[in-house]
Design a protein around this motif. Structure first.
Motif, short mmCIF file in Angstrom:
data_model
loop_
_atom_site.label_atom_id
_atom_site.label_comp_id
_atom_site.label_asym_id
_atom_site.label_seq_id
_atom_site.Cartn_x
_atom_site.Cartn_y
_atom_site.Cartn_z
N LYS A 130 22.35 91.46 3.42
CA LYS A 130 21.48 91.83 4.54
C LYS A 130 20.32 90.84 4.65
O LYS A 130 19.93 90.44 5.75
CB LYS A 130 20.97 93.27 4.37
CG LYS A 130 20.10 93.74 5.49
CD LYS A 130 20.89 93.87 6.79
CE LYS A 130 20.06 94.50 7.88
NZ LYS A 130 20.82 94.67 9.10
N LYS A 177 22.78 94.89 -4.80
CA LYS A 177 24.20 94.62 -4.52
C LYS A 177 25.05 94.87 -5.76
O LYS A 177 26.12 95.49 -5.69
CB LYS A 177 24.40 93.20 -4.02
CG LYS A 177 25.85 92.90 -3.68
CD LYS A 177 25.96 91.61 -2.95
CE LYS A 177 27.38 91.35 -2.51
NZ LYS A 177 27.83 92.23 -1.45
N LYS A 226 24.15 103.92 -3.95
CA LYS A 226 25.01 104.15 -2.79
C LYS A 226 25.12 102.90 -1.92
O LYS A 226 24.19 102.08 -1.88
CB LYS A 226 24.45 105.30 -1.95
CG LYS A 226 24.51 106.63 -2.66
CD LYS A 226 23.98 107.73 -1.76
CE LYS A 226 24.06 109.06 -2.50
NZ LYS A 226 23.54 110.15 -1.68
N GLN A 227 26.20 102.80 -1.19
CA GLN A 227 26.44 101.66 -0.31
C GLN A 227 25.32 101.47 0.71
O GLN A 227 25.00 100.33 1.08
CB GLN A 227 27.79 101.83 0.42
CG GLN A 227 28.16 100.67 1.32
CD GLN A 227 28.30 99.36 0.58
OE1 GLN A 227 28.92 99.30 -0.47
NE2 GLN A 227 27.71 98.30 1.12
N GLU A 228 24.70 102.55 1.13
CA GLU A 228 23.62 102.45 2.11
C GLU A 228 22.48 101.55 1.61
O GLU A 228 21.83 100.88 2.40
CB GLU A 228 23.06 103.84 2.46
CG GLU A 228 24.03 104.71 3.21
CD GLU A 228 25.02 105.45 2.32
OE1 GLU A 228 24.77 105.63 1.10
OE2 GLU A 228 26.08 105.84 2.85
N ALA A 229 22.24 101.58 0.31
CA ALA A 229 21.18 100.73 -0.26
C ALA A 229 21.52 99.26 -0.05
O ALA A 229 20.66 98.46 0.34
CB ALA A 229 20.98 101.04 -1.74
N ASP A 230 22.77 98.91 -0.29
CA ASP A 230 23.20 97.53 -0.10
C ASP A 230 23.15 97.15 1.38
O ASP A 230 22.73 96.06 1.74
CB ASP A 230 24.61 97.33 -0.67
CG ASP A 230 25.04 95.87 -0.69
OD1 ASP A 230 24.18 95.00 -0.93
OD2 ASP A 230 26.23 95.61 -0.48
N ASP A 231 23.58 98.07 2.23
CA ASP A 231 23.59 97.81 3.67
C ASP A 231 22.18 97.56 4.20
O ASP A 231 21.99 96.80 5.14
CB ASP A 231 24.22 98.98 4.43
CG ASP A 231 25.69 99.16 4.13
OD1 ASP A 231 26.33 98.22 3.60
OD2 ASP A 231 26.21 100.26 4.41
N ARG A 232 21.20 98.20 3.59
CA ARG A 232 19.83 98.11 4.07
C ARG A 232 19.00 97.03 3.38
O ARG A 232 18.22 96.33 4.01
CB ARG A 232 19.14 99.48 3.85
CG ARG A 232 18.06 99.79 4.81
CD ARG A 232 17.62 101.26 4.77
NE ARG A 232 17.30 101.76 3.46
CZ ARG A 232 16.09 101.68 2.90
NH1 ARG A 232 15.12 101.11 3.54
NH2 ARG A 232 15.87 102.17 1.71
N VAL A 239 25.23 98.65 -6.63
CA VAL A 239 26.16 99.33 -5.71
C VAL A 239 27.59 99.04 -6.14
O VAL A 239 28.43 99.96 -6.19
CB VAL A 239 25.91 98.90 -4.25
CG1 VAL A 239 27.04 99.35 -3.33
CG2 VAL A 239 24.57 99.44 -3.76
#
Length: 111
Positions: A97, A77, A86-92, A80
């Motif tokens: 999460k 987090k 990238k934001q995708e790493a935080d989203d996943r 990012v």
């Protein structure tokens, strides 16, 4: 309330802030990833095969097995937020999460 304050409410232990260049945080993240994949995941699998639920574990066992995953989520987090990942790493895999997944688990199991 800031994201950091929200996380601090979730974690009962005092927060220690450590300033490191981003490349060292990436190295730490890689080491955590390896630890999770090769050490903790197999331990979870052993517990599941024995029919042991996370609720049956004591605080030290839970911290040992889940702590690195939470640490990884917090680091992701922050990386990012700093534009390192990238934001995708935080989203996943980010801590938000993880909190969401933990809440779903609690809701599903009536905890």
């Amino acid at each position: 309330m800031s994201d950091i304050t929200k996380r601090e409410e979730l974690i009962e232990d005092p927060i220690i802030r450590i300033a490191l260049p981003e490349k060292y945080w990436v190295i730490i993240l890689a080491l955590l990833e390896k630890t999770i994949k090769y050490n903790l995941k197999p331990e979870w699998e052993k517990l599941k095969k024995k029919g042991i639920d996370v609720e049956a574990l004591d605080e030290v066992q839970v911290t040992t097995l889940i702590g690195p995953v939470i640490a990884r989520g917090i680091i992701i987090k922050e990386l990012v937020a700093m534009g390192v990942m990238k934001q995708e790493a935080d989203d996943r895999l980010g801590v938000d999460k993880l909190v969401e997944m933990a809440q779903k688990y609690r809701d599903k199991h009536g905890l």
